[in-house]
Structures are given as C-alpha cells and as structure tokens.
Write an enzyme that holds these catalytic residues in place. Structure first.
Site, PDB file in Angstrom:
ATOM      1  N   LYS A 208      10.872   3.233   2.899  1.00 18.33           N
ATOM      2  CA  LYS A 208      10.891   4.689   2.713  1.00 18.33           C
ATOM      3  C   LYS A 208      11.608   5.030   1.418  1.00 18.33           C
ATOM      4  CE  LYS A 208       9.310   6.515   6.670  1.00 18.33           C
ATOM      5  NZ  LYS A 208      10.196   7.262   7.488  1.00 18.33           N
TER       6      LYS A 208
ATOM      7  N   LYS B  95       2.363   4.549   1.565  1.00 18.92           N
ATOM      8  CA  LYS B  95       2.563   5.027   2.922  1.00 18.92           C
ATOM      9  C   LYS B  95       2.199   6.508   2.920  1.00 18.92           C
ATOM     10  CE  LYS B  95       5.666   5.062   6.840  1.00 18.92           C
ATOM     11  NZ  LYS B  95       5.194   6.340   7.313  1.00 18.92           N
TER      12      LYS B  95
ATOM     13  N   CYS C  16      31.555  30.307  20.000  1.00 24.80           N
ATOM     14  CA  CYS C  16      31.697  31.651  20.544  1.00 24.80           C
ATOM     15  C   CYS C  16      31.885  31.432  22.040  1.00 24.80           C
ATOM     16  CB  CYS C  16      30.434  32.476  20.286  1.00 24.80           C
ATOM     17  SG  CYS C  16      30.423  33.971  21.291  1.00 24.80           S
TER      18      CYS C  16
ATOM     19  N   CYS D 118      32.801  36.108  16.308  1.00 21.14           N
ATOM     20  CA  CYS D 118      31.382  35.762  16.421  1.00 21.14           C
ATOM     21  C   CYS D 118      30.560  36.817  15.675  1.00 21.14           C
ATOM     22  CB  CYS D 118      30.974  35.716  17.894  1.00 21.14           C
ATOM     23  SG  CYS D 118      29.183  35.596  18.120  1.00 21.14           S
TER      24      CYS D 118
ATOM     25  N   CYS E 100      28.434  38.805  18.714  1.00 22.75           N
ATOM     26  CA  CYS E 100      29.046  39.650  19.748  1.00 22.75           C
ATOM     27  C   CYS E 100      30.475  40.056  19.419  1.00 22.75           C
ATOM     28  CB  CYS E 100      28.993  38.952  21.103  1.00 22.75           C
ATOM     29  SG  CYS E 100      30.138  37.576  21.227  1.00 22.75           S
TER      30      CYS E 100
ATOM     31  N   ASP F 178       1.480  10.243   3.994  1.00 22.63           N
ATOM     32  CA  ASP F 178       2.232  11.087   4.916  1.00 22.63           C
ATOM     33  C   ASP F 178       1.279  12.053   5.619  1.00 22.63           C
ATOM     34  OD1 ASP F 178       4.353  12.010   6.254  1.00 22.63           O
ATOM     35  OD2 ASP F 178       5.277  13.074   4.576  1.00 22.63           O
TER      36      ASP F 178
ATOM     37  N   GLU G 267       0.850  -1.198   0.000  1.00 26.63           N
ATOM     38  CA  GLU G 267       0.000   0.000   0.000  1.00 26.63           C
ATOM     39  C   GLU G 267       0.878   1.238   0.000  1.00 26.63           C
ATOM     40  OE1 GLU G 267      -2.143  -0.203   3.697  1.00 26.63           O
ATOM     41  OE2 GLU G 267      -2.796  -2.245   3.296  1.00 26.63           O
TER      42      GLU G 267
ATOM     43  N   CYS H  58      27.203  36.384  25.199  1.00 25.64           N
ATOM     44  CA  CYS H  58      26.876  36.693  23.803  1.00 25.64           C
ATOM     45  C   CYS H  58      25.347  36.726  23.676  1.00 25.64           C
ATOM     46  CB  CYS H  58      27.460  35.615  22.891  1.00 25.64           C
ATOM     47  SG  CYS H  58      26.840  35.721  21.209  1.00 25.64           S
TER      48      CYS H  58
ATOM     49  N   TYR I 193      -6.563   2.122   6.256  1.00 24.65           N
ATOM     50  CA  TYR I 193      -5.676   1.003   5.935  1.00 24.65           C
ATOM     51  C   TYR I 193      -5.696  -0.106   6.974  1.00 24.65           C
ATOM     52  CZ  TYR I 193      -2.672   4.137   8.690  1.00 24.65           C
ATOM     53  OH  TYR I 193      -2.179   4.981   9.644  1.00 24.65           O
TER      54      TYR I 193
END
Ligand code: IVH
Length: 663
Positions: free
Chosen positions: A306, A111, A418, A400, A403, A113, A109, A423, A218
């Site tokens: 899948k 699948k 960082c 960073c 900061c 979603d 069948e 920060c 199902y």
C-alpha cells in the site's frame, strides 16, 4: 443476405467496433457509422423477437429496472490480500518465498481501487457477474455489468471461463458524476470506489450505463483448463480473449526490479486515469502458488503493497465539536478544502483536546493533514512558522456545545464527556445507533431522517420510534414525505420488533456491549428478564464478558430510565428472546484452520482464547508445524513465533485476533 444473417453479422461487427473503440482506443469506423448500424440492428431485433439475446450490443444501452440482486455462492472463494506498508515488510515477504523457491519470479500489477468482480462465460457468451461480497457469497449484478463497455459479451472460447478483476470508476467519470449529483442536490460520493460500488448496486441499469464504469482483469480463475500456468500467462491470455488488462505490469526476478516498479507506478499515480492504492506482487508460477496455498483469508503467494498515506497542507478555518452517543466530545478541524488521496477533504479529526494543545493550534494556522484510503483524515502537524498575524487562539469550552452541561474528564483519560444523558446530541446519536444496520436495522431511519424527526419534535426517545404511526397526518404534511414512503417506513419499524434479543441488546448501547458480546449474552441467558435480573457474577460468568462490562450491564438495568424503556419496549411487543443456534460458526475466518497460541495474552486467558477459537470453528494446537495455518502471538512470544516466521506461517497479534473474531 437474409435478415437473420444480417442481424447476426451486425451483432458481431458492433461488438468488434466497441472493442476497438473502448479497449484498443483505435476505432476503425466513425461514430456516425456505429450509430447507424446500431439502429439497423435495433430495428431487426424488433422484427425478430424470437432472436432475443441478452448479450446483443443493443442490450447494453437499454435501461432496465431490477427487483433486487440474487445472492450467489462463489464456486471458489474470492480471497482478499494481506497488506504491507513499507519496503522492509515487502522485502521480508519476497525473501520468505525465495527461501522456499530459489527461482521464484514475481508479477507486479497496479492495485486498482474499485470492487472485485467475477465474470462467467459459457459457450463463448457472457452469462453472469458476481460481486465479491464476503468472499463466499456475492451478489448477481449481471445486468449492471453488461453496461460496462469494455467488458466483452462474447469471447473466442467455448469452454466455461471465469475471470476476476476490479470494477472501477475512472477519475473523469467520478468528477462528472459528482458534478451532476451536486446540481441535483443529491449527496456526493466520497471517492470513486464508493461511487463504483453504489453504481453497481443501483437497481436502474440506466444509471450504471450513464456513469461509465470500467473494469480491469487480474485473475484467470480456471486458466489452468486452458494451458495457463502462470500469472504472466494469465494476463496475456485474458488480453487475447478481449478483456481489458492494464498494460503496465511487469515480471520481476529481483527485489530491486520489484521496488523500481513500485517507484515508477508511484510517480505515475496522479496522472493515471483511475485511482490505485498500491501495487500487488504475485508469485508468478501457479505450481509454486499451489504449493504455498492460502491462509484463513489470504493467499500466501500474493501481497498488496500500500502506498504511504498522502499528506497535504491546508488552512485550519475552525474547530467544531461533536458529541457522541456516550457523550464523548470529539474536536474536528474545519479545513479549507483540498484534494488528498483522491478525495476532496474539508474536515479532519483532531482526536481530543490534548492533540490541539500538543500542536498549539490556532485558528487560521496552516496545517498538514494526512489521509490513507478509507481512513478518516487527520491533522498531523501544525506549521506555526507560517503564521501571518491573522491567527486567533482556540479556547476549549467548559460546557457541552449542545446542551450546555459542564464537561467532565475522567482521571487519566484524554477524552472529555458531556455527562447529561438527555443531551439532545447524545439522544440523537443513540437513536441513530439503535436504528443502524448492525443494530435493529430499520431501513429508512438513517442519520439524516432521525436527526430531522428529532429536530421536528417527533423523536425524543427510542420508544418514540414505535409511535411514529400516531403522527401520520402531520408528517405527511411535510415536504418530502409520501404516503407510500411512510407506509414502507412503518413496515420496517414493525419488522424490527422481530429482531432477536442480541440485536436489541446491542442497539440499547450499553457500555462494553458490542455486537459480539450482545450475542454471547443473549445466547447465554435466552431472554431479557434473565439478563435484567442477573447478578454481576452471573454476567461475568458468560465467556468473554469481563468484570467491567458485567458491572456496566448490571448498572444499566438498574437505572430508572432504562427500566422504563425496556418495559415500554416489552409492551410494544418487541422480541426479547434469542433462539440459540449451533455454537460453532462455519463462516468465520478461523473456521477449519489449525491455530497455535503463543506468548502472553493481555485481554483474556489462554483457555478463554482457545474456547473462543474453537467456537469459531478452529482447531487449537500446541506446536507449530507446516500444518499450522495461523499463529496468534501475544507479548514476549519466543521460539514458536520464530519458527512460524521461518515457515512463512501468518502471524496475528492479539489485537488483530480480537478484531477478526469480532470481539
Ligand atoms: S489479486 C487471490 N490483483 O484488492 C487474490 N487484487 O486488497 C485476488 N485488487 O480483493 C486478488 N487490484 O479487489 C488482485 N491487481 C490486483 C488487484 C487486486 C486490486 C483488489 C481486489 C482484492 C483487494 C485486496
């Protein structure tokens, strides 16, 4: 005909017309006639309130506002499915079954979603719809499900019936819903599944009706009561009862037939009216299904294949860096938007600096991105051969981006950090974590709100959350803040003070202290003072707390700032104790299972693993037999693994085990 008989006749006729229109796609009356009869029925019902029936066709189109969703325990647990990701794994699954039953047939069948739902009928009438929830307890969403036009409100079967299937939002509805969200400046749904789940849990049933959901069945839960003995018969019987059963399913006798079905559906995937993420392969005979039984989580007789992750090409427009709670820097690709695996993608993770260098990425490069279902899209490849001279080199910053502190990289690690605990990006992420559902669960302080409150100067530390009441007047002067909303927020903040110590410990974001470790610590010590003053030896004596975590907890409570924060929280009246509940969990996936451990475990000793399993309600046994429910295999597993595989007993790796155990 008297009014009462006319009313009853109209209900039946309109239900039939709806079925012809929505399910069979073959209406026998024009829309205008349908509308006219609906109006006539509405008028008659208004005249005869004593004949109110929640299942009347009129009720599907009346909006109601609900108070909430009642929790319901499923009479039979709603299981999930184990996954396979390639042909070999699927072949191995089928072979295991053919070894057991030479004549086994399979049903393939789609699948779907969406989200799993159970529908209940009594005396031929729809009575209840319950979401899967955690498989044991779901939510009663009957009123929203009533608005789904393809679900019959009456069936030709007077005995109790329970059927299960997937509620989903067709692609066309999804596009329409998101276009409307955009118009109204509301957040967009990431994909049709999220949109369907959000819609089913909306308290206004008018929303569900307008968004047009659909459902495919199902599973016939009690089909055997009606002489149904196989999955193929179940699908046919459900169709005959008037449910939507997607016609593209097939009974297969050989692996080639199964694989042909998968390839065929794979080709049609894009043009189907709804999203699918694979194919479900089910052993057909119920008698054989019963013989195989189920494991902790999955039936042994069905598997989900899948589809592979989808890959598409797009352009890298730029690279953005985000700073996490711990200071970790994550580079993100800013992409020219493309559709992949059912959603529009305009950003993807690049993981770390090495990845950018490994691909030798330049801004404006064409790149391949990949996305599988829920997984965050990632850049998997660059296409330097497609450069056209507009490319600009990317320079990894020294500082960073938020900061300006100099970034650091620990010896042997891929990530940059960082190092500045103050920060602003780190502070905001820590506060978001603190308020999150798994931590202090402060409803109303989500990501956006926390960021906004920080940007407007109301939140600079976790402590400030508990002082928001002082800024009432100022906050209410901003657009989007109402007296009612503010009162609700304050109540949620106040309520969070009662959270058990384990949640607070997790919320503080101590390195190495996930929610499971926080629970174990809180239960072992009982209160905050005991943890604050514990030595590293005492901390690491707690089961599952390793030396590194113990050290990190110890240092956390010795840093000035943290000491100040904890004492402020204490003064504010937060609960700093944990009530110790029964230590054996009955709702874990290991509960009631017989588990065998084999091979070398790398994260813990065999005896710690045994202790953990027992605390999760499992019985640990030394040898594999037909009675074994699960084998946990560490490295270099030998004969026990071979035996478990030959018996078709599910096998988990150590990593999967730790994840399932919530460690
Ligand atoms: S059978 C006893 N059949 O996939 C097992 N599930 O990943 C009951 N799903 O929770 C599930 N299409 O929500 C089954 N044709 C199909 C399905 C299907 C989608 C969903 C379902 C399940 C999840 C497992």
């Amino acid at each position: 005909m008297d009014e009462i008989s006319r009313l009853e006749e109209l209900r039946k006729r309109l239900e039939r017309y709806a079925r012809e229109y929505y399910i069979d796609d073959r209406p026998s009356v024009p829309d205008s006639e349908y509308d006219r009869l609906m109006e006539e029925l509405s008028d008659l019902e208004a005249k005869h309130p004593e004949l109110y029936d929640p299942n009347s066709p009129t009720q599907r189109i009346i909006g109601k506002v609900l108070d909430g969703f009642e929790k319901v325990t499923h009479a039979q647990r709603m299981l999930s499915l184990d996954d396979v990701f390639n042909k070999e794994e699927l072949h191995a699954f089928c072979d295991r079954i053919w070894k057991e039953f030479e004549n086994a047939e399979f049903v393939c069948e789609c699948k779907f979603d969406g989200l799993a739902m159970a529908l209940m009928y009594e005396n031929g009438k729809f009575t209840r719809a319950v979401t899967r929830g955690d498989g044991t307890v779901g939510e009663d969403v009957t009123e929203n499900v009533r608005t789904i036009p393809t679900i019959p409100m009456t069936i030709d079967q007077t005995g109790p019936v329970e059927v299960r299937g997937e509620v989903l939002m067709p692609k066309a509805s999804f596009e329409r819903v998101n276009a409307l969200q955009e118009e109204l400046h509301l957040p967009l749904f990431a994909n049709p599944r999220n949109a369907a789940a959000g819609t089913i849990r909306n308290l206004d049933t008018g929303v569900a009706r307008k968004r047009r959901l659909d459902m495919y069945l199902y599973y016939f839960q009690n089909g055997e009561d009606y002489g149904v003995h196989s999955q193929a018969e179940a699908l046919t019987a459900m169709k005959e009862l008037g449910f939507s059963v997607y016609p593209h399913w097939k009974k297969c006798h050989t692996f080639d037939e199964i694989w042909d079905f998968i390839e065929d559906i794979g080709r049609q995937r894009e043009s189907l009216p709804f999203e699918i993420d694979g194919v479900v392969v089910k052993l057909n005979s119920f008698a054989q299904q019963h013989e195989l039984g189920v494991t902790a989580k999955y039936p042994r007789y069905s598997i989900a294949y899948k589809f592979p992750a989808q890959e598409v090409e797009t352009v890298l427009l730029g690279i953005d860096l985000t700073v996490g709670r711990t200071g970790k820097i994550t580079p993100n690709a800013v992409l020219e938007p493309v559709r992949v695996a059912g959603t529009k993608v305009s950003a993807a993770t690049l993981h770390n600096r090495d990845r950018i260098e490994q691909y030798n990425l330049m801004i404006n490069d064409r790149v391949i991105i990949r996305k599988a279902g829920d997984i965050i899209p990632e850049v998997v490849k660059a296409l330097p051969e497609k450069r056209d001279g507009t490319q600009i080199p990317y320079v990894w910053p020294e500082n960073c981006p938020v900061c300006g502190s100099k970034l650091v990289r620990l010896e042997g690690e891929a990530d940059y950090f960082c190092p500045n605990p103050n920060c602003p990006a780190r502070v905001v992420r820590s506060m978001i974590h603190f308020c999150s559902r798994e931590a202090m669960d402060i409803d109303g302080l989500g990501e956006k709100k926390v960021q906004w409150l920080h940007d407007h100067g109301f939140l600079s530390t976790i402590e400030d959350i508990y002082h928001l009441d002082l800024h009432k007047e100022e906050l209410l002067s901003f657009k989007g803040w109402s007296e009612k909303g503010f009162t609700k927020l304050l109540a949620a903040i106040e309520e969070s003070k009662k959270q058990p110590l384990s949640r607070l410990l997790f919320a503080l974001g101590i390195e190495g202290v996930g929610s499971k470790a926080a629970k174990l610590l809180a239960e072992a010590f009982g209160n905050m003072e005991a943890i604050e003053s514990a030595s590293t030896e005492q901390l690491s004596a707690v089961y599952l707390i390793g030396g590194i975590s113990a050290q990190s907890i110890y240092s956390f409570f010795r840093q000035e700032e943290n000491k100040k924060l904890v004492s402020a929280l204490r003064e504010l009246g937060l609960n700093l104790t944990e009530e110790v509940t029964a230590s054996v969990q009955s709702d874990s996936p290991f509960s009631g299972k017989t588990v065998v451990l084999t091979g070398t475990l790398t994260q813990m000793t065999r005896s710690k693993a045994k202790e953990l399993l027992e605390s999760l309600g499992a019985t640990v046994s030394g040898s594999v037999s037909k009675k074994t429910d699960l084998l946990i295999a560490g490295e270099h597993a030998g004969s026990k693994l071979a035996k478990a595989e030959s018996l078709g007993i599910p096998v988990m790796s150590e990593a999967q085990f730790l994840e399932e155990a919530g460690v």
